[in-house]
Design an enzyme around this catalytic site. Structure first.
Site, PDB file in Angstrom:
ATOM      1  N   PHE A   1      11.466   1.813   1.046  1.00 16.41           N
ATOM      2  CA  PHE A   1      11.602   2.447   2.354  1.00 16.41           C
ATOM      3  C   PHE A   1      11.140   1.521   3.475  1.00 16.41           C
ATOM      4  O   PHE A   1      11.894   1.200   4.408  1.00 16.41           O
ATOM      5  CB  PHE A   1      10.808   3.754   2.344  1.00 16.41           C
ATOM      6  CG  PHE A   1      10.707   4.469   3.660  1.00 16.41           C
ATOM      7  CD1 PHE A   1      11.815   4.630   4.473  1.00 16.41           C
ATOM      8  CD2 PHE A   1       9.497   5.021   4.071  1.00 16.41           C
ATOM      9  CE1 PHE A   1      11.726   5.315   5.687  1.00 16.41           C
ATOM     10  CE2 PHE A   1       9.401   5.711   5.269  1.00 16.41           C
ATOM     11  CZ  PHE A   1      10.509   5.848   6.079  1.00 16.41           C
TER      12      PHE A   1
ATOM     13  N   PRO B   1       1.652 -16.668 -12.138  1.00 17.03           N
ATOM     14  CA  PRO B   1       1.362 -17.076 -10.759  1.00 17.03           C
ATOM     15  C   PRO B   1       2.133 -18.313 -10.315  1.00 17.03           C
ATOM     16  O   PRO B   1       2.553 -18.404  -9.156  1.00 17.03           O
ATOM     17  CB  PRO B   1      -0.145 -17.335 -10.792  1.00 17.03           C
ATOM     18  CG  PRO B   1      -0.651 -16.411 -11.858  1.00 17.03           C
ATOM     19  CD  PRO B   1       0.426 -16.401 -12.905  1.00 17.03           C
TER      20      PRO B   1
ATOM     21  N   ASN C   1      -0.658  -1.126  -6.714  1.00 14.38           N
ATOM     22  CA  ASN C   1      -1.475  -1.224  -5.494  1.00 14.38           C
ATOM     23  C   ASN C   1      -2.677  -2.154  -5.618  1.00 14.38           C
ATOM     24  O   ASN C   1      -3.232  -2.573  -4.596  1.00 14.38           O
ATOM     25  CB  ASN C   1      -1.957   0.166  -5.079  1.00 14.38           C
ATOM     26  CG  ASN C   1      -0.817   1.106  -4.761  1.00 14.38           C
ATOM     27  OD1 ASN C   1       0.291   0.674  -4.448  1.00 14.38           O
ATOM     28  ND2 ASN C   1      -1.063   2.404  -4.857  1.00 14.38           N
TER      29      ASN C   1
ATOM     30  N   TYR D   1      -4.363   7.419  -4.557  1.00 15.06           N
ATOM     31  CA  TYR D   1      -3.555   6.502  -3.755  1.00 15.06           C
ATOM     32  C   TYR D   1      -4.431   5.736  -2.770  1.00 15.06           C
ATOM     33  O   TYR D   1      -4.344   4.501  -2.666  1.00 15.06           O
ATOM     34  CB  TYR D   1      -2.467   7.283  -3.020  1.00 15.06           C
ATOM     35  CG  TYR D   1      -1.670   6.459  -2.053  1.00 15.06           C
ATOM     36  CD1 TYR D   1      -0.840   5.442  -2.497  1.00 15.06           C
ATOM     37  CD2 TYR D   1      -1.747   6.691  -0.673  1.00 15.06           C
ATOM     38  CE1 TYR D   1      -0.104   4.666  -1.608  1.00 15.06           C
ATOM     39  CE2 TYR D   1      -1.007   5.925   0.217  1.00 15.06           C
ATOM     40  CZ  TYR D   1      -0.192   4.921  -0.248  1.00 15.06           C
ATOM     41  OH  TYR D   1       0.531   4.159   0.639  1.00 15.06           O
TER      42      TYR D   1
ATOM     43  N   LYS E   1      -5.078   1.652  -2.894  1.00 16.01           N
ATOM     44  CA  LYS E   1      -4.651   0.849  -1.748  1.00 16.01           C
ATOM     45  C   LYS E   1      -5.835   0.101  -1.135  1.00 16.01           C
ATOM     46  O   LYS E   1      -5.698  -1.046  -0.687  1.00 16.01           O
ATOM     47  CB  LYS E   1      -3.989   1.742  -0.700  1.00 16.01           C
ATOM     48  CG  LYS E   1      -2.613   2.247  -1.087  1.00 16.01           C
ATOM     49  CD  LYS E   1      -1.591   1.143  -1.227  1.00 16.01           C
ATOM     50  CE  LYS E   1      -1.208   0.528   0.099  1.00 16.01           C
ATOM     51  NZ  LYS E   1      -0.135  -0.514  -0.072  1.00 16.01           N
TER      52      LYS E   1
END
Length: 298
Positions: free
Chosen positions: A11, A41, A73, A123, A127
């Site tokens: 989004f 990496p 996250n 969440y 985060k």
């Protein structure tokens, strides 16, 4: 500029890529099958080596369990930081954070960046861990980076897992039904008690655009709030969305089986004065414009 956007198909990522391309930037996205969570990496470093900035718009929010949220996250930002550490010339890392990292706000006031985060949701906690990794690296001088702590996002393409996205999908279905325009319908929702700050996704994209062009010395190591700076009651928000749709819908709030649902935070509102001062950014789209465009896209 060469900008790598992680999560370009999501989004936020979709709108960010469009905004960058519109001003002539070269937008680089991951090829199909490139898994950031499992890639070495060194492979990630080779991919971002020519970038002026890396925008991390990837992550998990809707319909994800604890493991998936931790992977998207927390683990992902750490892996990106390890990859950037391999480069001689390190691009700025723009981490898209969330207002849910703060936890409950103070009713009637905007939360400033100096507020100590106290997230109350999985969440928000995951985060915050990702954001802290970016900030720690920046403040140690190891990697230029900035965290944009973003309010609830709305506008065209809002995910169906969110309140606005879910209501919009149901309104769109009603609009497609024969004779829907004249037949009243009920929209059943859980109790709408919270106040939330909503910002248009295109304003978020503009904030990212301003950030990748900002002086590293000015922004690196900082948290910058991106929101409307206004809290809206979710009952009023849904009512406005229904009104914009023009459908004869009656909203019915009902508690789920087992009693009232727990509201994680009753009040969330961001103070966005730092964004104006440091980035020269402020929100330009009104909430009603966002709702109209959300419905039109659906």
């Amino acid at each position: 500029m060469n900008i790598v956007v992680l999560g370009a198909g999501g989004f936020l990522g979709t709108h960010i890529c469009r905004a960058l391309a519109d001003v002539g930037d070269r937008v680089v996205t991951l090829p199909a099958g490139f898994d950031l969570v499992t890639a070495e990496p060194g492979r990630i470093a080779a991919f971002v080596a020519e970038a002026d900035a890396v925008v991390n718009a990837a992550g998990r929010a809707w319909k994800a369990d604890e493991r998936q949220m931790h992977t998207g996250n927390v683990e992902l930002p750490f892996r990106v930081l390890r990859a950037l550490a391999l480069l001689d010339r390190r691009p700025t890392l723009v981490q898209l954070g969330s207002s849910h990292e703060y936890g409950p706000g103070t009713s009637g006031a905007g939360t400033r960046e100096s507020t100590e985060p106290a997230p109350v949701t999985l969440y928000g906690r995951t985060k915050l861990l990702g954001a802290r990794a970016v900030l720690d690296a920046a403040r140690a001088g190891a990697q230029p980076g900035v965290v944009l702590r973003i309010a609830n996002v709305c506008g065209p393409g809002t995910p169906p897992g969110s309140l606005l996205g879910s209501v919009t999908a149901r309104l769109a279905r009603l609009a497609r039904e024969p004779g829907a325009a004249g037949v009243p319908a009920e929209l059943r929702l859980p109790p709408l008690r919270a106040w939330r700050d909503f910002v248009d996704v295109r304003d978020v994209a503009d904030a990212v655009l301003a950030t990748v062009r900002a002086d590293d010395v000015e922004v690196s190591g900082q948290v910058i709030n991106i929101g409307s700076g206004v809290a809206v009651h979710t009952r009023d928000l849904v009512g406005r969305l229904v009104a914009v749709s023009g459908l004869p819908v009656r909203i019915v709030e009902e508690a789920p089986a087992g009693g009232q649902p727990r509201v994680d935070t009753e009040w969330q509102q961001l103070d966005v004065s730092r964004a104006a001062e440091v980035l020269g950014w402020e929100p330009r789209r009104s909430l009603d414009q966002s709702l109209r465009d959300l419905l039109a896209a659906a």
